[in-house]
Design a protein around this motif. Structure first.
Motif, PDB file in Angstrom:
ATOM      1  N   ALA A  17       0.840  -1.207   0.000  1.00 31.06           N
ATOM      2  CA  ALA A  17       0.000   0.000   0.000  1.00 31.06           C
ATOM      3  C   ALA A  17       0.873   1.254   0.000  1.00 31.06           C
ATOM      4  O   ALA A  17       0.633   2.187  -0.764  1.00 31.06           O
ATOM      5  CB  ALA A  17      -0.926   0.000   1.210  1.00 31.06           C
ATOM      6  N   ASP A  18       1.909   1.275   0.847  1.00 29.29           N
ATOM      7  CA  ASP A  18       2.816   2.434   0.893  1.00 29.29           C
ATOM      8  C   ASP A  18       3.506   2.627  -0.455  1.00 29.29           C
ATOM      9  O   ASP A  18       3.682   3.750  -0.922  1.00 29.29           O
ATOM     10  CB  ASP A  18       3.871   2.252   1.990  1.00 29.29           C
ATOM     11  CG  ASP A  18       3.300   2.506   3.385  1.00 29.29           C
ATOM     12  OD1 ASP A  18       2.109   2.871   3.468  1.00 29.29           O
ATOM     13  OD2 ASP A  18       4.034   2.346   4.376  1.00 29.29           O
ATOM     14  N   GLU A  19       3.905   1.516  -1.064  1.00 31.30           N
ATOM     15  CA  GLU A  19       4.577   1.575  -2.361  1.00 31.30           C
ATOM     16  C   GLU A  19       3.639   2.188  -3.404  1.00 31.30           C
ATOM     17  O   GLU A  19       4.037   3.024  -4.214  1.00 31.30           O
ATOM     18  CB  GLU A  19       5.000   0.151  -2.775  1.00 31.30           C
ATOM     19  CG  GLU A  19       5.870   0.083  -4.008  1.00 31.30           C
ATOM     20  CD  GLU A  19       6.977   1.136  -4.044  1.00 31.30           C
ATOM     21  OE1 GLU A  19       6.981   1.933  -5.002  1.00 31.30           O
ATOM     22  OE2 GLU A  19       7.809   1.193  -3.122  1.00 31.30           O
ATOM     23  N   ALA A  20       2.361   1.795  -3.362  1.00 30.64           N
ATOM     24  CA  ALA A  20       1.370   2.334  -4.305  1.00 30.64           C
ATOM     25  C   ALA A  20       1.177   3.829  -4.081  1.00 30.64           C
ATOM     26  O   ALA A  20       1.025   4.603  -5.030  1.00 30.64           O
ATOM     27  CB  ALA A  20       0.054   1.594  -4.147  1.00 30.64           C
ATOM     28  N   VAL A 197      -5.859  11.473   2.495  1.00 33.64           N
ATOM     29  CA  VAL A 197      -6.790  10.444   2.012  1.00 33.64           C
ATOM     30  C   VAL A 197      -6.182   9.039   2.090  1.00 33.64           C
ATOM     31  O   VAL A 197      -6.888   8.046   2.096  1.00 33.64           O
ATOM     32  CB  VAL A 197      -7.264  10.782   0.568  1.00 33.64           C
ATOM     33  CG1 VAL A 197      -6.145  10.582  -0.447  1.00 33.64           C
ATOM     34  CG2 VAL A 197      -8.501   9.981   0.179  1.00 33.64           C
ATOM     35  N   TYR A 198      -4.851   8.970   2.193  1.00 33.16           N
ATOM     36  CA  TYR A 198      -4.184   7.662   2.263  1.00 33.16           C
ATOM     37  C   TYR A 198      -3.932   7.186   3.689  1.00 33.16           C
ATOM     38  O   TYR A 198      -3.372   6.116   3.892  1.00 33.16           O
ATOM     39  CB  TYR A 198      -2.859   7.698   1.489  1.00 33.16           C
ATOM     40  CG  TYR A 198      -3.076   7.861   0.010  1.00 33.16           C
ATOM     41  CD1 TYR A 198      -3.720   6.877  -0.742  1.00 33.16           C
ATOM     42  CD2 TYR A 198      -2.662   9.016  -0.661  1.00 33.16           C
ATOM     43  CE1 TYR A 198      -3.941   7.033  -2.103  1.00 33.16           C
ATOM     44  CE2 TYR A 198      -2.881   9.177  -2.023  1.00 33.16           C
ATOM     45  CZ  TYR A 198      -3.517   8.185  -2.736  1.00 33.16           C
ATOM     46  OH  TYR A 198      -3.734   8.343  -4.078  1.00 33.16           O
ATOM     47  N   PHE A 232     -19.457   8.330  -9.919  1.00 27.58           N
ATOM     48  CA  PHE A 232     -18.153   8.753 -10.449  1.00 27.58           C
ATOM     49  C   PHE A 232     -17.076   8.562  -9.379  1.00 27.58           C
ATOM     50  O   PHE A 232     -15.975   8.089  -9.661  1.00 27.58           O
ATOM     51  CB  PHE A 232     -18.230  10.223 -10.890  1.00 27.58           C
ATOM     52  CG  PHE A 232     -17.038  10.695 -11.688  1.00 27.58           C
ATOM     53  CD1 PHE A 232     -17.003  10.538 -13.069  1.00 27.58           C
ATOM     54  CD2 PHE A 232     -15.960  11.307 -11.063  1.00 27.58           C
ATOM     55  CE1 PHE A 232     -15.901  10.979 -13.814  1.00 27.58           C
ATOM     56  CE2 PHE A 232     -14.861  11.749 -11.801  1.00 27.58           C
ATOM     57  CZ  PHE A 232     -14.835  11.588 -13.182  1.00 27.58           C
ATOM     58  N   GLY A 233     -17.416   8.921  -8.146  1.00 23.02           N
ATOM     59  CA  GLY A 233     -16.500   8.749  -7.013  1.00 23.02           C
ATOM     60  C   GLY A 233     -16.151   7.289  -6.793  1.00 23.02           C
ATOM     61  O   GLY A 233     -14.994   6.936  -6.555  1.00 23.02           O
ATOM     62  N   GLN A 234     -17.159   6.436  -6.892  1.00 24.80           N
ATOM     63  CA  GLN A 234     -16.937   4.997  -6.712  1.00 24.80           C
ATOM     64  C   GLN A 234     -15.981   4.445  -7.777  1.00 24.80           C
ATOM     65  O   GLN A 234     -15.100   3.639  -7.478  1.00 24.80           O
ATOM     66  CB  GLN A 234     -18.281   4.228  -6.773  1.00 24.80           C
ATOM     67  CG  GLN A 234     -19.188   4.452  -5.569  1.00 24.80           C
ATOM     68  CD  GLN A 234     -18.485   4.183  -4.233  1.00 24.80           C
ATOM     69  OE1 GLN A 234     -17.910   3.127  -4.038  1.00 24.80           O
ATOM     70  NE2 GLN A 234     -18.524   5.145  -3.325  1.00 24.80           N
ATOM     71  N   VAL A 235     -16.152   4.911  -9.011  1.00 23.92           N
ATOM     72  CA  VAL A 235     -15.273   4.464 -10.099  1.00 23.92           C
ATOM     73  C   VAL A 235     -13.834   4.914  -9.829  1.00 23.92           C
ATOM     74  O   VAL A 235     -12.870   4.155 -10.031  1.00 23.92           O
ATOM     75  CB  VAL A 235     -15.771   4.986 -11.472  1.00 23.92           C
ATOM     76  CG1 VAL A 235     -14.752   4.721 -12.575  1.00 23.92           C
ATOM     77  CG2 VAL A 235     -17.107   4.341 -11.831  1.00 23.92           C
ATOM     78  N   ASN A 239     -10.672   2.388  -9.479  1.00 19.05           N
ATOM     79  CA  ASN A 239      -9.475   2.537 -10.316  1.00 19.05           C
ATOM     80  C   ASN A 239      -8.210   2.557  -9.462  1.00 19.05           C
ATOM     81  O   ASN A 239      -7.200   1.954  -9.816  1.00 19.05           O
ATOM     82  CB  ASN A 239      -9.543   3.816 -11.158  1.00 19.05           C
ATOM     83  CG  ASN A 239     -10.516   3.661 -12.317  1.00 19.05           C
ATOM     84  OD1 ASN A 239     -10.885   2.545 -12.682  1.00 19.05           O
ATOM     85  ND2 ASN A 239     -10.949   4.775 -12.883  1.00 19.05           N
ATOM     86  N   LEU A 240      -8.272   3.278  -8.340  1.00 22.85           N
ATOM     87  CA  LEU A 240      -7.108   3.350  -7.461  1.00 22.85           C
ATOM     88  C   LEU A 240      -6.856   2.010  -6.768  1.00 22.85           C
ATOM     89  O   LEU A 240      -5.716   1.594  -6.598  1.00 22.85           O
ATOM     90  CB  LEU A 240      -7.285   4.469  -6.432  1.00 22.85           C
ATOM     91  CG  LEU A 240      -6.964   5.870  -6.987  1.00 22.85           C
ATOM     92  CD1 LEU A 240      -7.638   6.954  -6.174  1.00 22.85           C
ATOM     93  CD2 LEU A 240      -5.459   6.111  -7.017  1.00 22.85           C
ATOM     94  N   GLN A 241      -7.935   1.328  -6.407  1.00 22.78           N
ATOM     95  CA  GLN A 241      -7.774   0.025  -5.743  1.00 22.78           C
ATOM     96  C   GLN A 241      -7.117  -0.988  -6.673  1.00 22.78           C
ATOM     97  O   GLN A 241      -6.332  -1.827  -6.241  1.00 22.78           O
ATOM     98  CB  GLN A 241      -9.126  -0.503  -5.242  1.00 22.78           C
ATOM     99  CG  GLN A 241      -9.475   0.082  -3.871  1.00 22.78           C
ATOM    100  CD  GLN A 241     -10.907  -0.195  -3.459  1.00 22.78           C
ATOM    101  OE1 GLN A 241     -11.734  -0.600  -4.276  1.00 22.78           O
ATOM    102  NE2 GLN A 241     -11.205   0.027  -2.193  1.00 22.78           N
ATOM    103  N   ARG A 242      -7.418  -0.865  -7.954  1.00 22.42           N
ATOM    104  CA  ARG A 242      -6.795  -1.758  -8.935  1.00 22.42           C
ATOM    105  C   ARG A 242      -5.283  -1.579  -8.944  1.00 22.42           C
ATOM    106  O   ARG A 242      -4.539  -2.485  -9.291  1.00 22.42           O
ATOM    107  CB  ARG A 242      -7.362  -1.488 -10.324  1.00 22.42           C
ATOM    108  CG  ARG A 242      -8.119  -2.689 -10.847  1.00 22.42           C
ATOM    109  CD  ARG A 242      -8.627  -2.474 -12.247  1.00 22.42           C
ATOM    110  NE  ARG A 242     -10.068  -2.398 -12.179  1.00 22.42           N
ATOM    111  CZ  ARG A 242     -10.835  -1.377 -12.550  1.00 22.42           C
ATOM    112  NH1 ARG A 242     -10.364  -0.374 -13.071  1.00 22.42           N
ATOM    113  NH2 ARG A 242     -12.109  -1.376 -12.427  1.00 22.42           N
ATOM    114  N   ARG A 243      -4.846  -0.390  -8.583  1.00 12.36           N
ATOM    115  CA  ARG A 243      -3.392  -0.131  -8.520  1.00 12.36           C
ATOM    116  C   ARG A 243      -2.878  -0.321  -7.097  1.00 12.36           C
ATOM    117  O   ARG A 243      -1.837   0.221  -6.732  1.00 12.36           O
ATOM    118  CB  ARG A 243      -3.110   1.306  -8.979  1.00 12.36           C
ATOM    119  CG  ARG A 243      -3.501   1.563 -10.413  1.00 12.36           C
ATOM    120  CD  ARG A 243      -3.411   3.038 -10.732  1.00 12.36           C
ATOM    121  NE  ARG A 243      -2.134   3.585 -10.310  1.00 12.36           N
ATOM    122  CZ  ARG A 243      -1.841   4.877 -10.335  1.00 12.36           C
ATOM    123  NH1 ARG A 243      -2.733   5.744 -10.740  1.00 12.36           N
ATOM    124  NH2 ARG A 243      -0.669   5.305  -9.936  1.00 12.36           N
TER     125      ARG A 243
END
Length: 329
Positions: A17-20, A197-198, A232-235, A239-243
């Motif tokens: 997670a930190d790396e992302a 946010v992280y 839109f927020g959910q998408v 997208n971020l979770q995929r990374r």
């Protein structure tokens, strides 16, 4: 044995997670490098951190970064003027940001400018500073003695300091700031862009409380996601979770009210927030017209959607009565 496995597992997950999160630093710098190469705003220093201009970014991304940079700079510069630069700035999760060099060029340097980030990012930035004279010269010019305090994970001079720390570890952060001569009696501006946010709401709340308790006259500028509960927020979240990027603090990004609330519940006297579509519409319109001529944008709706999901929130406490609550757009 099992407990050992469990802790090792969670350690590995948080490492990923930190790396992302660290990778988002590159994203932002690459996007800024591209937008400045197109003429959206001037930044003669970013080329020393990001060599290649990189692949084309969509016009709405460039306009979004333009609004972000101009919006944050507007509030920051107002704070520096209100305090007549008799203040300090602490940039949390600064990444490869070039604000120190801009302020030096514009004669708006605070008494001291601090940058904090993951040790790995700091080591990279220090390497760039050491090997690129246009970056190192302004630091040396504003330093009074021959010796600069420098090691792999920190660089300290009279007016500029960068060090590695974890914002989830407040005692560690405070110790390092003290070691590098942070002065809690000076008006202090904290900057964070897509950082809180992280970390979890508890961790960011602790951080905001600590700032409010430590500094009697302070301002906090936070650029971050907002309106994250709609489709839109959910998408965006998916997208971020995929990374592998988990938005641990997305709860505070529900609305402009939830953004302001986190400050008011943490000991701040005043807070305000605007979504970036509003910021975009109140920036100097002559310059907005200029950048809108740079690239054709056929999908105005997409820009609008994107900008409605980011915001600038700013908060203040003003024991010295400098008029910090008047800083706005």
């Amino acid at each position: 044995m099992n407990t050992m496995m469990a802790t090792r597992q969670s350690f590995t997950d948080s490492d990923t997670a930190d790396e992302a999160v660290r990778a988002t630093c590159d994203d932002a710098s690459i996007c800024k490098r591209f937008a400045t190469s197109k003429g959206y705003w001037k930044d003669p220093y970013i080329q020393y951190f990001v060599r290649q201009i990189g692949e084309r970014k969509a016009p709405e991304i460039n306009r979004g970064y333009y609004a972000r940079v101009q919006g944050v700079n507007h509030l920051l510069d107002e704070f520096l003027r209100k305090t007549t630069c008799d203040c300090q700035v602490i940039n949390l999760g600064a990444g490869l940001d070039t604000t120190f060099w801009r302020l030096k060029d514009e004669d708006l340097l605070p008494k001291k400018y601090f940058e904090v980030d993951f040790p790995m990012i700091v080591a990279r930035k220090i390497h760039n500073i050491k090997t690129k004279p246009p970056l190192s010269k302004p630091i040396i010019e504003t330093h009074s003695t021959d010796a600069l305090l420098l090691d792999g994970h920190s660089l300290d001079s009279d007016r500029y300091c960068i060090f590695g720390a974890d914002l989830r570890d407040i005692p560690g952060l405070e110790d390092k700031l003290k070691k590098f001569h942070m002065d809690p009696k000076l008006p202090t501006l904290f900057l964070s862009e897509c950082v809180l946010v992280y970390i979890t709401p508890e961790q960011s709340s602790k951080l905001l409380h600590w700032v409010a308790d430590t500094f009697h006259t302070a301002m906090f500028i936070n650029y971050e996601q907002v309106n994250m509960e709609d489709r839109f927020g959910q998408v965006m979240i998916e997208n971020l979770q995929r990374r592998q990027c988990n938005l641990a603090g997305v709860e505070a990004c529900r609305s402009l009210d939830s953004q302001k609330e986190r400050y008011l519940l943490s000991g701040w006297e005043y807070a305000d927030a605007l979504d970036m579509m509003t910021v975009y519409s109140v920036l100097p319109q002559e310059d907005v017209a200029r950048i809108e001529r740079l690239e054709f944008l056929d999908e105005k709706e997409l820009l609008q959607q994107l900008l409605q999901h980011y915001c600038i929130c700013w908060a203040a406490k003003d024991k010295l009565k400098l008029g910090l609550a008047q800083i706005a757009f």
